[in-house]
Design an enzyme around this catalytic site. Structure first.
Site, short mmCIF file in Angstrom:
data_model
loop_
_atom_site.label_atom_id
_atom_site.label_comp_id
_atom_site.label_asym_id
_atom_site.label_seq_id
_atom_site.Cartn_x
_atom_site.Cartn_y
_atom_site.Cartn_z
N ASP A 98 62.09 86.00 -29.10
CA ASP A 98 63.06 87.09 -29.22
C ASP A 98 64.19 86.86 -28.20
O ASP A 98 63.94 86.53 -27.04
CB ASP A 98 62.31 88.40 -28.90
CG ASP A 98 63.15 89.63 -29.17
OD1 ASP A 98 63.99 89.60 -30.09
OD2 ASP A 98 62.94 90.64 -28.45
N HIS A 194 68.99 99.05 -27.55
CA HIS A 194 67.76 98.71 -26.83
C HIS A 194 67.39 99.81 -25.83
O HIS A 194 68.26 100.52 -25.34
CB HIS A 194 67.92 97.39 -26.07
CG HIS A 194 67.99 96.19 -26.97
ND1 HIS A 194 69.14 95.51 -27.23
CD2 HIS A 194 67.02 95.57 -27.68
CE1 HIS A 194 68.90 94.51 -28.06
NE2 HIS A 194 67.62 94.52 -28.36
N ASN A 270 62.55 95.48 -34.89
CA ASN A 270 61.99 95.11 -33.58
C ASN A 270 61.60 96.32 -32.76
O ASN A 270 62.39 97.26 -32.60
CB ASN A 270 63.04 94.34 -32.78
CG ASN A 270 63.24 92.94 -33.30
OD1 ASN A 270 62.71 92.56 -34.34
ND2 ASN A 270 64.01 92.15 -32.56
O1 G3H Z 1 65.24 93.20 -26.86
C1 G3H Z 1 64.59 92.81 -25.87
C2 G3H Z 1 63.17 93.15 -25.73
O2 G3H Z 1 63.01 94.50 -25.61
C3 G3H Z 1 62.46 92.34 -24.70
O3 G3H Z 1 62.51 92.90 -23.46
O4 G3H Z 1 63.75 91.24 -22.13
O5 G3H Z 1 62.37 93.02 -21.08
O6 G3H Z 1 61.27 91.11 -22.21
P1 G3H Z 1 62.47 92.00 -22.13
P1 13P Z 2 63.50 98.64 -28.46
O1 13P Z 2 63.99 98.66 -27.05
O2 13P Z 2 64.11 99.75 -29.25
O3 13P Z 2 62.01 98.64 -28.55
O4 13P Z 2 64.03 97.28 -29.14
C1 13P Z 2 63.30 96.10 -28.99
C2 13P Z 2 64.07 94.89 -29.44
O5 13P Z 2 65.11 94.94 -30.07
C3 13P Z 2 63.48 93.61 -29.09
O6 13P Z 2 64.30 92.55 -29.47
ZN ZN Z 3 66.43 93.06 -29.32
#
Ligand code: G3H
Ligand code: 13P
Ligand code: ZN
Length: 365
Positions: A98, A194, A270
């Site tokens: 991701d 996000h 996601n």
């Molecule tokens: O979109 C990003 C995801 O929520 C992943 O979060 O970068 O804190 O691992 P992170």
């Molecule tokens: P959320 O913060 O809404 O859970 O989105 C997660 C996301 O886009 C991970 O790539």
């Molecule tokens: Zn994302």
């Protein structure tokens, strides 16, 4: 059942006007929980890890500062773990990177055994995004790995994906992007965000999804649309956290709106924040149910240190090595791990039922 790239899962979803949840993990037990929940529902599973998550799985407690070596170790650990589970599972399972930030990170996870990657060049000037994405596609497709790109900028509060305001995706540009990069799927900006604080008046621009899909049909583009920042931030969980002494605020994407964009063409949704929230609620409940559990617990101390946060990677950092090698669990961890798994399952089961993916496993070839 096969360990497969997300192409088949997303094509099935697009053609049947359903969506697949894609769930972020930062510990091995969470990947297992996603698979078990999807097995219950007989649907395909998409497990995803962002770069900070890879570093955490690679043993880096301050995951935002992870090195490429730590991320590579994390990628190898989770790929080996998920592949072994996939061999024994009756459902198709995909492991996706991701928000990949560079060609090097995409290459590293592909070499480690991931079968799907996102290259997020959305913060770059358009031509640079095209160039970087096309380079990743070239490397990935040769190895049977599918690629998700991103166009447009989401507002958000999470880690590296921070942006001050949303810039919606232009559906015409999306077509040019598909054609010039060869990406299999595209994350679009259409009103999601996000993090837990998405505002209490979210209005998704369904028209952007419709226009992009229409253009794709006209131009014969075989691709799928992805929705990031789509956690529901269930208010029952927020309320439960706060009743247990937390101070979490937030509003998610209204479920009715997500359910409208799915038949319009959103195939992958996601979710990360909701898993973080449910995990935090479960842990707070555990320590509250028997106060003797609080004494001497480093997890509890860290959990209470930041009542407005729900970053389990922070309060579980003392156990990072045990969590990421699946070894050496003491009594506290033996209690915590099932609670982490339950949290994941609560979100995966809810999303899969609501997004319509239940029962699709046998049809994904
Ligand atoms: O979109 C990003 C995801 O929520 C992943 O979060 O970068 O804190 O691992 P992170
Ligand atoms: P959320 O913060 O809404 O859970 O989105 C997660 C996301 O886009 C991970 O790539
Ligand atoms: Zn994302």
């Amino acid at each position: 059942m096969p360990y497969i790239s997300s192409k088949q899962i997303l094509t099935y979803a697009r053609d049947h006007k359903i969506a697949h949840g894609a769930f972020n993990v930062n510990a091995l037990c969470q990947a297992k929980a996603i698979i078990e929940a999807c097995e219950e529902l007989r649907c395909a599973a998409i497990i995803q890890v962002a770069e900070p998550g890879l570093a955490y799985i690679g043993g880096r407690a301050d995951f935002l500062n992870g090195t490429m070596e730590e991320k590579k170790l994390g990628a190898k650990r989770i790929a080996k773990y998920v592949k072994a589970l996939a061999e024994k599972s009756p459902i198709p399972i995909c492991l996706h990177l991701d928000h990949g930030r560079s060609f090097e990170s995409c290459k590293a996870v592909i070499d480690a055994g991931f079968n799907s990657v996102m290259i997020d060049g959305s913060a770059l000037p358009y031509e640079e995004n095209v160039k970087l994405t096309a380079k990743v596609v070239k490397y990935a497709h040769k190895r049977g790995v599918q690629v998700e790109g991103e166009l447009g900028v989401l507002a958000g509060v999470e880690d590296h994906v921070f942006a001050a305001s949303s810039t919606y995706t232009n559906p015409m540009t999306a077509i040019d992007f598909f054609k010039r990069t060869g990406v299999d799927s595209l994350a679009i900006s259409y009103g999601t965000k996000h993090g837990a604080v998405k505002g209490d008046n979210v209005k998704l621009r369904k028209e952007i999804v419709i226009a992009t899909m229409e253009n794709m049909l006209h131009e014969n583009i075989d691709g799928a649309i992805v929705s990031h920042g789509s956690s529901l931030v269930p208010q029952y969980i927020v309320n439960e956290i706060n009743a247990l002494g937390g101070q979490v605020k937030g509003h998610g994407i209204p479920l009715e709106q997500l359910k409208e964009v799915i038949p319009a063409g959103v195939s992958k949704i996601n979710m990360d924040t909701d898993i973080r929230l449910a995990t935090t609620r479960n842990l707070l409940e555990y320590y509250e149910a028997d106060k003797s559990r609080q004494e001497g617990s480093k997890v509890y101390k860290l959990l209470k240190e930041k009542p407005d946060s729900f970053e389990y990677r922070y309060y579980l950092k003392e156990y990072i090595n045990e969590l990421e090698t699946n070894k050496g669990f003491n009594d506290e961890l033996k209690a915590i791990v099932p609670l982490m798994e339950k949290a994941v399952k609560e979100i995966v089961l809810t999303a899969s039922v609501e997004f319509g993916s239940v029962g699709d496993a046998p049809y994904i070839k």
